[in-house]
Design a protein around this motif. Structure first.
Motif, PDB file in Angstrom:
ATOM      1  N   GLU A 129      23.744  -5.689  10.203  1.00  0.00           N
ATOM      2  CA  GLU A 129      23.478  -6.524   9.038  1.00  0.00           C
ATOM      3  C   GLU A 129      22.968  -5.725   7.837  1.00  0.00           C
ATOM      4  OE1 GLU A 129      21.044  -9.918   9.803  1.00  0.00           O
ATOM      5  OE2 GLU A 129      22.271 -10.624  11.474  1.00  0.00           O
ATOM      6  N   LEU A 130      22.199  -4.676   8.081  1.00  0.00           N
ATOM      7  CA  LEU A 130      21.561  -3.971   6.971  1.00  0.00           C
ATOM      8  C   LEU A 130      22.354  -2.768   6.475  1.00  0.00           C
ATOM      9  CD1 LEU A 130      17.789  -4.085   7.995  1.00  0.00           C
ATOM     10  CD2 LEU A 130      19.211  -5.811   6.862  1.00  0.00           C
ATOM     11  N   ALA A 131      23.428  -2.409   7.178  1.00  0.00           N
ATOM     12  CA  ALA A 131      24.282  -1.311   6.713  1.00  0.00           C
ATOM     13  C   ALA A 131      24.977  -1.719   5.412  1.00  0.00           C
ATOM     14  CB  ALA A 131      25.308  -0.976   7.794  1.00  0.00           C
ATOM     15  N   PRO A 132      25.309  -0.762   4.544  1.00  0.00           N
ATOM     16  CA  PRO A 132      25.141   0.683   4.731  1.00  0.00           C
ATOM     17  C   PRO A 132      23.827   1.243   4.211  1.00  0.00           C
ATOM     18  CG  PRO A 132      26.448   0.292   2.777  1.00  0.00           C
ATOM     19  CD  PRO A 132      26.129  -1.066   3.351  1.00  0.00           C
ATOM     20  N   GLY A 133      23.033   0.423   3.544  1.00  0.00           N
ATOM     21  CA  GLY A 133      21.847   0.957   2.886  1.00  0.00           C
ATOM     22  C   GLY A 133      20.716   1.347   3.806  1.00  0.00           C
ATOM     23  N   VAL A 134      20.591   0.632   4.925  1.00  0.00           N
ATOM     24  CA  VAL A 134      19.485   0.888   5.854  1.00  0.00           C
ATOM     25  C   VAL A 134      20.045   1.128   7.248  1.00  0.00           C
ATOM     26  CG1 VAL A 134      17.411  -0.066   6.930  1.00  0.00           C
ATOM     27  CG2 VAL A 134      17.868  -0.497   4.512  1.00  0.00           C
ATOM     28  N   THR A 138       0.830  -1.204   0.000  1.00  0.00           N
ATOM     29  CA  THR A 138       0.000   0.000   0.000  1.00  0.00           C
ATOM     30  C   THR A 138       0.865   1.255   0.000  1.00  0.00           C
ATOM     31  OG1 THR A 138      -1.834  -1.110   1.128  1.00  0.00           O
ATOM     32  CG2 THR A 138      -1.751   1.292   1.278  1.00  0.00           C
ATOM     33  N   ALA A 139       1.925   1.248   0.805  1.00  0.00           N
ATOM     34  CA  ALA A 139       2.830   2.398   0.833  1.00  0.00           C
ATOM     35  C   ALA A 139       3.430   2.647  -0.546  1.00  0.00           C
ATOM     36  CB  ALA A 139       3.934   2.167   1.865  1.00  0.00           C
ATOM     37  N   VAL A 140       3.899   1.595  -1.180  1.00  0.00           N
ATOM     38  CA  VAL A 140       4.545   1.727  -2.486  1.00  0.00           C
ATOM     39  C   VAL A 140       3.540   2.149  -3.548  1.00  0.00           C
ATOM     40  CG1 VAL A 140       5.826   0.504  -4.277  1.00  0.00           C
ATOM     41  CG2 VAL A 140       6.357   0.084  -1.870  1.00  0.00           C
ATOM     42  N   ASP A 141       2.358   1.523  -3.537  1.00  0.00           N
ATOM     43  CA  ASP A 141       1.351   1.816  -4.551  1.00  0.00           C
ATOM     44  C   ASP A 141       0.763   3.215  -4.384  1.00  0.00           C
ATOM     45  OD1 ASP A 141       1.771  -0.718  -5.516  1.00  0.00           O
ATOM     46  OD2 ASP A 141      -0.016  -1.589  -4.591  1.00  0.00           O
ATOM     47  N   ARG A 142       0.513   3.611  -3.142  1.00  0.00           N
ATOM     48  CA  ARG A 142      -0.153   4.893  -2.887  1.00  0.00           C
ATOM     49  C   ARG A 142       0.814   6.075  -2.989  1.00  0.00           C
ATOM     50  NH1 ARG A 142      -4.580   6.588   0.454  1.00  0.00           N
ATOM     51  NH2 ARG A 142      -4.656   8.862   0.341  1.00  0.00           N
ATOM     52  N   PHE A 143       2.028   5.896  -2.438  1.00  0.00           N
ATOM     53  CA  PHE A 143       2.944   7.035  -2.339  1.00  0.00           C
ATOM     54  C   PHE A 143       4.231   6.869  -3.143  1.00  0.00           C
ATOM     55  CE2 PHE A 143       0.605   7.094   1.823  1.00  0.00           C
ATOM     56  CZ  PHE A 143      -0.143   8.243   1.554  1.00  0.00           C
ATOM     57  N   GLY A 144       4.449   5.690  -3.708  1.00  0.00           N
ATOM     58  CA  GLY A 144       5.591   5.509  -4.594  1.00  0.00           C
ATOM     59  C   GLY A 144       6.850   4.968  -3.970  1.00  0.00           C
ATOM     60  N   SER A 145       6.854   4.745  -2.648  1.00  0.00           N
ATOM     61  CA  SER A 145       8.056   4.226  -1.989  1.00  0.00           C
ATOM     62  C   SER A 145       7.700   3.794  -0.574  1.00  0.00           C
ATOM     63  CB  SER A 145       9.163   5.291  -1.930  1.00  0.00           C
ATOM     64  OG  SER A 145       8.769   6.367  -1.089  1.00  0.00           O
ATOM     65  N   LEU A 146       8.651   3.150   0.084  1.00  0.00           N
ATOM     66  CA  LEU A 146       8.588   2.905   1.527  1.00  0.00           C
ATOM     67  C   LEU A 146       9.990   3.119   2.066  1.00  0.00           C
ATOM     68  CD1 LEU A 146       7.298   2.124   4.150  1.00  0.00           C
ATOM     69  CD2 LEU A 146       7.692  -0.275   3.601  1.00  0.00           C
ATOM     70  N   GLU A 193      16.345  -2.943  -1.713  1.00  0.00           N
ATOM     71  CA  GLU A 193      16.826  -2.439  -2.994  1.00  0.00           C
ATOM     72  C   GLU A 193      17.103  -0.947  -2.969  1.00  0.00           C
ATOM     73  OE1 GLU A 193      15.398  -2.233  -7.697  1.00  0.00           O
ATOM     74  OE2 GLU A 193      14.242  -3.404  -6.229  1.00  0.00           O
ATOM     75  N   HIS A 194      16.303  -0.192  -2.197  1.00  0.00           N
ATOM     76  CA  HIS A 194      16.357   1.263  -2.283  1.00  0.00           C
ATOM     77  C   HIS A 194      16.979   1.942  -1.055  1.00  0.00           C
ATOM     78  CE1 HIS A 194      13.770   1.098  -5.846  1.00  0.00           C
ATOM     79  NE2 HIS A 194      13.096   0.173  -5.207  1.00  0.00           N
ATOM     80  N   GLY A 195      17.099   1.225   0.063  1.00  0.00           N
ATOM     81  CA  GLY A 195      17.630   1.824   1.275  1.00  0.00           C
ATOM     82  C   GLY A 195      16.582   2.583   2.064  1.00  0.00           C
ATOM     83  N   GLY A 196      16.974   3.055   3.246  1.00  0.00           N
ATOM     84  CA  GLY A 196      16.038   3.781   4.100  1.00  0.00           C
ATOM     85  C   GLY A 196      16.469   3.739   5.550  1.00  0.00           C
ATOM     86  N   ALA A 197      15.489   3.835   6.440  1.00  0.00           N
ATOM     87  CA  ALA A 197      15.788   3.863   7.874  1.00  0.00           C
ATOM     88  C   ALA A 197      14.654   3.215   8.656  1.00  0.00           C
ATOM     89  CB  ALA A 197      16.004   5.295   8.357  1.00  0.00           C
ATOM     90  N   ILE A 198      15.016   2.632   9.798  1.00  0.00           N
ATOM     91  CA  ILE A 198      14.076   1.932  10.672  1.00  0.00           C
ATOM     92  C   ILE A 198      14.273   2.431  12.093  1.00  0.00           C
ATOM     93  CG2 ILE A 198      13.431  -0.325  11.639  1.00  0.00           C
ATOM     94  CD1 ILE A 198      14.541  -1.577   9.026  1.00  0.00           C
ATOM     95  N   ALA A 204       9.382  -5.205   4.989  1.00  0.00           N
ATOM     96  CA  ALA A 204       9.818  -3.924   4.436  1.00  0.00           C
ATOM     97  C   ALA A 204      11.089  -4.086   3.605  1.00  0.00           C
ATOM     98  CB  ALA A 204      10.040  -2.922   5.566  1.00  0.00           C
ATOM     99  N   TRP A 205      11.993  -4.926   4.081  1.00  0.00           N
ATOM    100  CA  TRP A 205      13.242  -5.159   3.361  1.00  0.00           C
ATOM    101  C   TRP A 205      12.974  -5.757   1.980  1.00  0.00           C
ATOM    102  CZ3 TRP A 205      18.401  -4.209   3.686  1.00  0.00           C
ATOM    103  CH2 TRP A 205      19.254  -4.991   2.896  1.00  0.00           C
ATOM    104  N   HIS A 206      12.181  -6.806   1.932  1.00  0.00           N
ATOM    105  CA  HIS A 206      11.921  -7.472   0.658  1.00  0.00           C
ATOM    106  C   HIS A 206      10.958  -6.680  -0.224  1.00  0.00           C
ATOM    107  CE1 HIS A 206      14.248 -10.999   1.680  1.00  0.00           C
ATOM    108  NE2 HIS A 206      13.605 -11.107   2.830  1.00  0.00           N
ATOM    109  N   GLY A 207      10.155  -5.811   0.400  1.00  0.00           N
ATOM    110  CA  GLY A 207       9.197  -5.035  -0.373  1.00  0.00           C
ATOM    111  C   GLY A 207       9.734  -3.733  -0.929  1.00  0.00           C
ATOM    112  N   TRP A 208      10.832  -3.197  -0.339  1.00  0.00           N
ATOM    113  CA  TRP A 208      11.378  -1.932  -0.825  1.00  0.00           C
ATOM    114  C   TRP A 208      12.784  -1.621  -0.293  1.00  0.00           C
ATOM    115  CZ3 TRP A 208       9.828   1.407  -4.547  1.00  0.00           C
ATOM    116  CH2 TRP A 208      10.491   2.625  -4.620  1.00  0.00           C
ATOM    117  N   LEU A 209      12.959  -1.683   1.022  1.00  0.00           N
ATOM    118  CA  LEU A 209      14.185  -1.159   1.631  1.00  0.00           C
ATOM    119  C   LEU A 209      15.455  -1.859   1.146  1.00  0.00           C
ATOM    120  CD1 LEU A 209      13.101  -0.664   5.362  1.00  0.00           C
ATOM    121  CD2 LEU A 209      13.361   1.085   3.603  1.00  0.00           C
TER     122      LEU A 209
END
Length: 249
Positions: A172-177, A74-82, A132-137, A125-130
């Motif tokens: 484990e998720l550095a440096p992208g997340v 829903t986040a990706v479809d509605r707003f384009g990213s997560l 590939e694209h990175g982010g923060a938790i 969240a990792w497999h759905g967007w983060l």
């Protein structure tokens, strides 16, 4: 004020209390938000308060993998990213017993909702967007993770495990997340009100800053940790408690 313009956040348990305070802080700083809870009707009300053009609710059980998948999609479809995930869902079954006497099934449920559910949301969240694209938790913990108190056996243990989970995930998720946490003190919400009513003065006396926390206090800390202002911070659990832990060190 920290800017989150163009970012999309998912806040679990975002309908009321600390979760809603976090969602509001993120919206105020420019983010779009997806909030989750079990009640679809009440989620719609919460989203409307945040602004329907900037917020949407997704109803379901927090530990249901299909609900998690739908919320991420829903986040990706509605707003384009997560870009941002806040693991706020938590809770405990208080029975006042010591660990040697506690009901193991109840103990397991507390571990599941505070720790295992955080893990599965990160996975979704990792497999759905983060991934590939990175982010923060940000994981919402508690100062109960740092105190050994009679009525905090299962909850404190679960939140202490969540603190280590935050460090492990950050590595484990550095440096992208980036992955951080907030250990909240006594914040007046529906969840904590039952333990505070009738003894507010005593609770406030234990807090050096002489007031109870508000959801906005936690929201501001979470917004900072999710923002680029914290781009060199990961694996840290920030204590937001008005100084309460100063009395136990």
């Amino acid at each position: 004020m920290t800017s989150l313009n163009g970012k999309t956040a998912l806040v679990t348990g975002g309908r009321t209390g600390i979760g809603f305070g976090i969602a509001r802080a993120l919206v105020e700083r420019g983010a779009n938000v997806v909030i989750t809870s079990r009640s679809e009707d009440k989620l719609r009300e919460a989203a409307a308060l945040l602004g329907d053009e900037r917020a949407v609710g997704v109803a379901g059980e927090a530990n249901d993998p299909e609900h998690q998948r739908i919320a991420v999609a829903t986040a990706v479809d509605r707003f384009g990213s997560l870009d941002l995930l806040v693991n706020n869902v938590g809770g405990t079954e208080r029975d006042g017993r010591r660990l040697v006497d506690i009901d193991v099934a109840a103990y397991q449920r507390t571990i599941d909702i505070n720790l295992i559910t955080a893990l599965t949301w990160v996975q979704a969240a990792w497999h759905g967007w983060l991934g590939e694209h990175g982010g923060a938790i940000v994981n919402i913990s508690s100062i109960a993770s740092k105190l050994a108190v009679p009525d905090g056996t299962s909850y404190g243990t679960a939140k202490a495990a969540l603190n280590h989970f935050t460090q492990q995930m950050a590595n484990e998720l550095a440096p992208g997340v980036r992955v951080n946490g907030v250990a909240a003190g006594t914040v007046l919400t529906d969840f904590t009100r039952v333990n505070v009513e009738g003894r507010e003065d005593k609770v406030v006396r234990s807090v050096p800053l002489k007031r109870l926390g508000e959801p906005a206090d936690v929201g501001a800390a979470v917004a900072f940790l999710l923002s680029d202002d914290a781009s060199w911070i990961t694996g840290h659990t920030l204590v937001v408690d008005g100084g309460r832990l100063l009395h136990n060190r």
